[in-house]
Design a protein around this motif. Structure first.
Motif, PDB file in Angstrom:
ATOM      1  N   UNK A 168      91.949  40.340  41.852  1.00  0.00           N
ATOM      2  CA  UNK A 168      90.546  39.936  42.037  1.00  0.00           C
ATOM      3  C   UNK A 168      90.097  38.967  40.948  1.00  0.00           C
ATOM      4  N   UNK A 169      90.829  38.939  39.837  1.00  0.00           N
ATOM      5  CA  UNK A 169      90.486  38.039  38.729  1.00  0.00           C
ATOM      6  C   UNK A 169      91.121  36.655  38.871  1.00  0.00           C
ATOM      7  N   UNK A 170      91.934  36.478  39.906  1.00  0.00           N
ATOM      8  CA  UNK A 170      92.574  35.173  40.120  1.00  0.00           C
ATOM      9  C   UNK A 170      91.585  34.255  40.835  1.00  0.00           C
ATOM     10  N   UNK A 171      91.240  33.170  40.194  1.00  0.00           N
ATOM     11  CA  UNK A 171      90.218  32.264  40.740  1.00  0.00           C
ATOM     12  C   UNK A 171      90.765  31.291  41.775  1.00  0.00           C
ATOM     13  N   UNK A 172      92.028  30.923  41.637  1.00  0.00           N
ATOM     14  CA  UNK A 172      92.568  29.895  42.530  1.00  0.00           C
ATOM     15  C   UNK A 172      94.065  30.094  42.733  1.00  0.00           C
ATOM     16  N   UNK A 173      94.512  29.845  43.961  1.00  0.00           N
ATOM     17  CA  UNK A 173      95.935  29.886  44.295  1.00  0.00           C
ATOM     18  C   UNK A 173      96.381  28.514  44.783  1.00  0.00           C
ATOM     19  N   UNK A 174      97.540  28.092  44.327  1.00  0.00           N
ATOM     20  CA  UNK A 174      98.183  26.958  44.984  1.00  0.00           C
ATOM     21  C   UNK A 174      98.831  27.484  46.261  1.00  0.00           C
ATOM     22  N   UNK A 175      99.341  26.598  47.091  1.00  0.00           N
ATOM     23  CA  UNK A 175     100.010  27.041  48.320  1.00  0.00           C
ATOM     24  C   UNK A 175     101.187  27.954  47.980  1.00  0.00           C
ATOM     25  N   UNK A 176     101.962  27.524  46.994  1.00  0.00           N
ATOM     26  CA  UNK A 176     103.107  28.338  46.575  1.00  0.00           C
ATOM     27  C   UNK A 176     102.643  29.615  45.881  1.00  0.00           C
ATOM     28  N   UNK A 208      94.875  33.980  50.088  1.00  0.00           N
ATOM     29  CA  UNK A 208      94.682  32.783  50.922  1.00  0.00           C
ATOM     30  C   UNK A 208      95.928  32.457  51.755  1.00  0.00           C
ATOM     31  N   UNK A 209      95.713  32.144  53.018  1.00  0.00           N
ATOM     32  CA  UNK A 209      96.791  31.766  53.949  1.00  0.00           C
ATOM     33  C   UNK A 209      97.814  32.884  54.146  1.00  0.00           C
ATOM     34  N   UNK A 210      97.388  34.136  53.963  1.00  0.00           N
ATOM     35  CA  UNK A 210      98.316  35.263  54.071  1.00  0.00           C
ATOM     36  C   UNK A 210      98.964  35.341  55.448  1.00  0.00           C
ATOM     37  N   UNK A 211      98.165  35.174  56.495  1.00  0.00           N
ATOM     38  CA  UNK A 211      98.699  35.280  57.857  1.00  0.00           C
ATOM     39  C   UNK A 211      99.806  34.260  58.091  1.00  0.00           C
ATOM     40  N   UNK A 212      99.609  33.052  57.579  1.00  0.00           N
ATOM     41  CA  UNK A 212     100.613  31.991  57.726  1.00  0.00           C
ATOM     42  C   UNK A 212     101.881  32.328  56.954  1.00  0.00           C
ATOM     43  N   UNK A 213     101.711  32.806  55.728  1.00  0.00           N
ATOM     44  CA  UNK A 213     102.872  33.120  54.892  1.00  0.00           C
ATOM     45  C   UNK A 213     103.681  34.279  55.466  1.00  0.00           C
ATOM     46  N   UNK A 214     102.984  35.290  55.966  1.00  0.00           N
ATOM     47  CA  UNK A 214     103.667  36.474  56.498  1.00  0.00           C
ATOM     48  C   UNK A 214     104.587  36.107  57.656  1.00  0.00           C
ATOM     49  N   UNK A 215     104.183  35.110  58.438  1.00  0.00           N
ATOM     50  CA  UNK A 215     104.975  34.689  59.599  1.00  0.00           C
ATOM     51  C   UNK A 215     106.093  33.715  59.239  1.00  0.00           C
ATOM     52  N   UNK A 216     106.069  33.200  58.022  1.00  0.00           N
ATOM     53  CA  UNK A 216     107.025  32.143  57.667  1.00  0.00           C
ATOM     54  C   UNK A 216     108.437  32.684  57.485  1.00  0.00           C
ATOM     55  N   UNK A 217     109.408  31.901  57.929  1.00  0.00           N
ATOM     56  CA  UNK A 217     110.817  32.278  57.805  1.00  0.00           C
ATOM     57  C   UNK A 217     111.241  32.299  56.341  1.00  0.00           C
ATOM     58  N   UNK A 218     110.683  31.393  55.553  1.00  0.00           N
ATOM     59  CA  UNK A 218     111.054  31.317  54.137  1.00  0.00           C
ATOM     60  C   UNK A 218     110.721  32.617  53.420  1.00  0.00           C
ATOM     61  N   UNK A 219     109.522  33.143  53.675  1.00  0.00           N
ATOM     62  CA  UNK A 219     109.126  34.401  53.036  1.00  0.00           C
ATOM     63  C   UNK A 219     110.005  35.547  53.523  1.00  0.00           C
ATOM     64  N   UNK A 246     101.768  32.167  48.495  1.00  0.00           N
ATOM     65  CA  UNK A 246     102.987  32.702  49.108  1.00  0.00           C
ATOM     66  C   UNK A 246     103.671  33.678  48.157  1.00  0.00           C
ATOM     67  N   UNK A 247     103.679  33.331  46.874  1.00  0.00           N
ATOM     68  CA  UNK A 247     104.285  34.213  45.870  1.00  0.00           C
ATOM     69  C   UNK A 247     103.586  35.570  45.853  1.00  0.00           C
ATOM     70  N   UNK A 248     102.265  35.547  45.895  1.00  0.00           N
ATOM     71  CA  UNK A 248     101.492  36.791  45.882  1.00  0.00           C
ATOM     72  C   UNK A 248     101.802  37.637  47.112  1.00  0.00           C
ATOM     73  N   UNK A 249     101.860  36.991  48.275  1.00  0.00           N
ATOM     74  CA  UNK A 249     102.189  37.714  49.511  1.00  0.00           C
ATOM     75  C   UNK A 249     103.582  38.325  49.435  1.00  0.00           C
ATOM     76  N   UNK A 250     104.536  37.537  48.968  1.00  0.00           N
ATOM     77  CA  UNK A 250     105.915  38.015  48.855  1.00  0.00           C
ATOM     78  C   UNK A 250     105.998  39.214  47.916  1.00  0.00           C
TER      79      UNK A 250
END
Length: 325
Positions: free
Chosen positions: A247-255, A291-302, A258-262
């Protein structure tokens, strides 16, 4: 009874139903049996031919006997509180002898502080499940009255002490987790906002799993029935702490997102069986807030990175598969 903590030897005996415990609960049982036998011979036995009155025909005597039983059982609960207090006050994780006794397994191996706490907790569980019912049967056989009420009142005490014991065990195990969690998450000056490339699950997740595997092994060596109880409490606090950190993280890059989701999905996959439903749901909710969790969860890379990680951790995470509530 209240001084039985001084007679704890820490030598373990094995019980098929509840795992390893020391002689302390049975020592309490034998002490009460001896005392009740003496009371039976000298007080409860009557000679009707001589006109002696039965002890439990006197209401006041019956009341005082019930109070005495209540105090005896309550005093033994306080023995566990004293042992926990002595154990908790130790300055190191390697326990020094408590109450003039030697802490040993099979009279040779010194116990860690956490192992000592788990033994105390399991002794308490053994007492509640086996010793107290046996004593109740003895009291009833000797004609003691009001035992249902006495045991109902005693159960209130034992539930409170049980919660105190669990809190102490949980806090002792949690201390190193909470002390290192944030520093491990941000090791190497990691920044969620500038993270460029996701390679694998971050080390802080690996440390959580490896450390919990050690905790699992230690608890399981004493009692398999305590594993879920303790691990679920530890994980509840850890997930709450992770939620605060995220909750203290103010901003995420795209990567970064994805790192947080992973990381969080890996934690869920490895340790989900050790979580209460509420904890598991909270972790899932935390994932959806990335952010973009739904997209990351579906990604083959993750998915590919997650599968590689799960395979790497299999020697450690396999222990958690058999954890049951």
């Amino acid at each position: 009874v209240s001084r039985l903590n001084t007679q704890e030897t820490w030598e373990l005996e094995y019980d098929e139903q509840l795992g390893s415990h020391t002689k302390l609960p049975n020592l309490f049982h034998d002490m009460i049996v001896t005392k009740t036998n003496i009371i039976q011979e000298n007080v409860l036995s009557v000679n009707v031919a001589k006109g002696e009155r039965k002890f439990f025909e006197d209401k006041e005597a019956t009341k005082q006997a019930a109070i005495a039983v209540y105090r005896l059982l309550g005093d033994f609960a306080s023995v566990f509180q004293m042992l926990i207090k002595d154990c908790s006050s130790s300055s190191s994780n390697s326990i020094e002898p408590l109450s003039s006794s030697t802490i040993m397994i099979n009279s040779s191996e010194h116990l860690s502080k956490t192992m000592c706490l788990i033994i105390i907790l399991n002794n308490f569980a053994y007492t509640r499940r086996f010793i107290l019912p046996r004593l109740k049967k003895i009291f009833l056989n000797y004609g003691f009255r009001g035992m249902d009420r006495v045991y109902d009142e005693t159960e209130i005490i034992y539930k409170r002490v049980d919660e105190q014991l669990l809190d102490t065990v949980q806090n002792e195990y949690l201390r190193p987790f909470l002390h290192r969690l944030e520093s491990r998450m941000y090791a190497g000056r990691f920044d969620w906002a500038t993270h460029i490339r996701v390679i694998s699950v971050k080390d802080y997740v690996k440390h959580i799993i490896l450390d919990l595997a050690r905790v699992h092994a230690e608890i399981y060596s004493i009692s398999s029935q305590l594993v879920f109880i303790v691990l679920s409490r530890i994980l509840s606090t850890l997930v709450n702490e992770l939620a605060k950190l995220y909750s203290n993280i103010n901003q995420f890059s795209k990567a970064g997102s994805m790192q947080a989701c992973l990381d969080l999905i890996a934690l869920q996959e490895c340790l989900g069986r050790c979580m209460e439903t509420e904890t598991s749901n909270k972790l899932k909710e935390l994932i959806t807030q990335i952010p973009d969790a739904a997209e990351h969860i579906k990604s083959k890379a993750l998915t590919d990175m997650l599968n590689v990680f799960l395979k790497q951790m299999q020697p450690y995470s396999i222990a958690f598969r058999d954890v049951t509530q």
